[in-house]
Structures are given as C-alpha cells and as structure tokens.
Enzyme design. Sequence first.
Site, PDB file in Angstrom:
ATOM      1  CG  HIS A 208     -12.671 -13.215  26.201  1.00  0.00           C
ATOM      2  ND1 HIS A 208     -13.455 -13.810  25.264  1.00  0.00           N
ATOM      3  CD2 HIS A 208     -13.338 -12.555  26.879  1.00  0.00           C
ATOM      4  CE1 HIS A 208     -14.563 -13.090  25.071  1.00  0.00           C
ATOM      5  NE2 HIS A 208     -14.536 -12.398  26.068  1.00  0.00           N
TER       6      HIS A 208
HETATM    7  N1  UDP Z   1     -14.031 -11.443  17.157  1.00  0.00           N
HETATM    8  C1  UDP Z   1     -12.932 -11.006  16.509  1.00  0.00           C
HETATM    9  N2  UDP Z   1     -11.669 -11.221  16.632  1.00  0.00           N
HETATM   10  C2  UDP Z   1     -11.431 -12.215  17.462  1.00  0.00           C
HETATM   11  C3  UDP Z   1     -12.151 -12.836  18.153  1.00  0.00           C
HETATM   12  C4  UDP Z   1     -13.354 -12.549  18.116  1.00  0.00           C
HETATM   13  O1  UDP Z   1     -13.247 -10.010  15.720  1.00  0.00           O
HETATM   14  O2  UDP Z   1     -10.003 -12.356  17.568  1.00  0.00           O
HETATM   15  C5  UDP Z   1     -15.318 -11.119  17.204  1.00  0.00           C
HETATM   16  C6  UDP Z   1     -16.465 -12.060  17.176  1.00  0.00           C
HETATM   17  O3  UDP Z   1     -16.739 -12.529  15.840  1.00  0.00           O
HETATM   18  C7  UDP Z   1     -17.515 -11.598  17.813  1.00  0.00           C
HETATM   19  C8  UDP Z   1     -17.016 -10.449  18.728  1.00  0.00           C
HETATM   20  O4  UDP Z   1     -15.572 -10.300  18.295  1.00  0.00           O
HETATM   21  O5  UDP Z   1     -18.192 -10.624  16.700  1.00  0.00           O
HETATM   22  C9  UDP Z   1     -17.070 -11.066  20.099  1.00  0.00           C
HETATM   23  O6  UDP Z   1     -16.605 -10.242  21.021  1.00  0.00           O
HETATM   24  P1  UDP Z   1     -16.029 -10.880  22.662  1.00  0.00           P
HETATM   25  O7  UDP Z   1     -15.933 -12.385  22.324  1.00  0.00           O
HETATM   26  O8  UDP Z   1     -14.769  -9.835  22.833  1.00  0.00           O
HETATM   27  O9  UDP Z   1     -17.231 -10.438  23.419  1.00  0.00           O
HETATM   28  P2  UDP Z   1     -18.490 -10.962  23.806  1.00  0.00           P
HETATM   29  O10 UDP Z   1     -19.200 -11.513  22.717  1.00  0.00           O
HETATM   30  O11 UDP Z   1     -18.142 -12.045  24.792  1.00  0.00           O
HETATM   31  O12 UDP Z   1     -19.073  -9.722  24.787  1.00  0.00           O
END
Ligand code: UDP
Length: 359
Positions: A208
Amino acid sequence: MKKIVTVIGARPQFIKAAVLSRILQGRFQEILLHTGQHFDSDMSEIFFTELNIPAPKYNLGISGGSHAEMTGAMLVGIEKVLLEEKPDALLLYGDTNSTLAGALAAVKLHIPVIHVEAGNRLGAMSNPEEVNRITADHLSTLLFCASKSALEFLKRENLGERACFVGNVMYDAFLHFSSNSRQALSELRGYDNALIRVPEKYCYMTCHRAENTAEDSTLLEIFRAVDSLDYPTIYPVHPRNRERAQRLHREYGFKRILLLPPVGYLDSITLTKHAACVVTDSGGLQCEAFYAGVQCVTVFEHVVWPETLVDNRNQMCAPRAAEILQKLSAKQVIDPNYQPFGDGHACEKIVDRLERWFG
Ligand code: UDP
C-alpha cells in the site's frame, strides 16, 4: 489515578492500543482519542470489536486531504481535547500524521509526551513517516523502543537518557492474539461478499505504500512476480490502492492473485502463520512474518526493521519482478534463540516504567 490521553488513528495503532490499553487499565485512567485517519469499517471498526479495544471517547473524524491539511486539522482537534481533559501525559504510537499532530499539540501545552515505538530511522527525509517519527521523538519526554537499533539511533541524537528498549508491542499483540488463530482459514470474504476459498499453499501479500502503488508500473512488477509463483497469492487491498489494483488485475488477467478487501487482524496473523511466503511493504507485516518464521520479501527501498534481515528471513527488494522472485527462492535459516523484539512483555515494561516515572 494519573490520566493519559492516547492518540490513535491508523490500523497498526489500533492493534498496539489493543494490547497496551489492557495493561494500563486499573493503573491509569486512559482516554482514547481517535483522529479518524483510518475510518472504513474494515480499517477501523473491526479492530475495536474483534480486539476488544475500549470505544474512543473522542473521534475527530479527520481523514483525507494533503499531509498539511490532515495534520493541521488534527492539531486543532487534539488541542481542544487536551484543554478539556487536562491529562497528565499524552501517549502516541509510531509515525503517522496522528502521531505528529499529537506530539505538537501536547508539547505546546506543556503536557509530557510518551512515544511508543520510538527511534526507528530510515535515513530518508523523503519518506513522510520519517519526518513524523523524528519530530515526535524530539518532542517526547519518554521514549520506548521496540528494538535495540532504535535505541542506538536515539542515543546518537542525544535522546538516550529519555529512552529505553522494551521490545515490540506488536510482538506482544502477535503472541497474545495468536492463541485465537491456530487453525488455518478455509475461506475469506471477497468484494461484494463473495466467498473465496483459501488455497492450502499461498503467498500472503500486502502492498500500500505510495512508493509502490502511485504508478501502474511498480504495482505491475509486483503483480507479475507473485503471479508467476507456482501457488496463488492472497492480497487484501488497502482502500487507498483499490482502484488501481482492481483495474490492473482486470486488464492483465492476473488469475492467480486473489484480491479482497482488508481483513481483520486475527485473519491477518492467521494468514501469515500459514503462508508459504509473505510479500509486503508493511512495517508491521514484515515483523509478523519474522515472528511466525515465514520467509518475507519487503518491497521497499529503506530498511525499517534491520533486526529481521538475517539469514534470508526478510529481504529488502526493489519493485522488480525478477528480483522479487530471486529473493523468494533463497533459503531462510531460523535460529530460535534469536529474539530481537523482546520477550512479549513490552506493555508491562512500559506501564511499570510509567508508574515509576509518575512516582
Ligand atoms: N493487517 C490487517 N489486515 C490487512 C492487512 C494488514 O489487519 O488486511 C495488519 C497486519 O497484520 C499488521 C498491520 O495490519 O499487523 C500492519 O498495518 P499497515 O500495513 O497498515 O501499516 P504499517 O505496518 O506499514 O505501518
């Protein structure tokens, strides 16, 4: 009892609050303030219901717009809440615009700021989250690091005295909620509520970041890579990227990539644990693949979690199909004694430290 206002706004912050708020309960009065940055039911509400997060007392309903518009509106909204609640401290997670706005609002009102997941550095100010994390760290009174490398970064910036390593709150969450997710999933809900059968062997992908999804060409390279694996790919699509992902999927006929709306956290960690591999640009998911012992390729230019980059367990990669495939074919080695993200009790350590700090 001391009063803490906690600012949350994005998916990973809800997950962190789910484990830390439980430990704060009964020892501090915590008031949750949701900025509204993530608002769809599958990016916000599902986390509150599924993970038993207390309902936020405030929801500012601020999402969309430019970084400045969003951060500015949050700053005004958070300040109003702080003036009304007069908390003893403000607690923030990670590196989003909600984090930055919270830190700025509190510090101007002389309210101490507590930053959880402090000290991560990419070394690139072109990354908008880098600006948020550096600013929030420098405005904070107490800094809790998820990794030892983060603590080292803070020491180099003369913030070492306010900082300590406690472990990754996301690791606490993974261990805590894993007990609910032992069985592999058999089906998932697709768009329009259609049922999707989960294949026995699959790649779990999330993607994303603007760096990978702002142009057709980069997302296409990633699609081409996973589409040529000899098993399907499950890809819950962030709403920000839905239009492009669906269009490319349709135009190029990537039949082996299963697109679906975002899944809840419990499904996400279950999908991770049973995956043949993970391809992601998410900071959280690359760590979860590491906790689960599942090989991961992270399609991103900058290292966020250096501790995961051992023995091919997580490999950084450019958005190029051949490189992604080549890295996925490398064999990983797992040393079970290597536990760089703490012992799963980061939240207890944070709350103990807060109690000592407040005296
Ligand atoms: N996650 C979720 N549903 C999804 C995709 C990811 O619950 O459809 C969870 C994933 O397991 C992790 C978190 O969201 O715990 C990561 O969030 P994101 O990718 O939005 O943010 P980042 O980690 O890049 O800050």
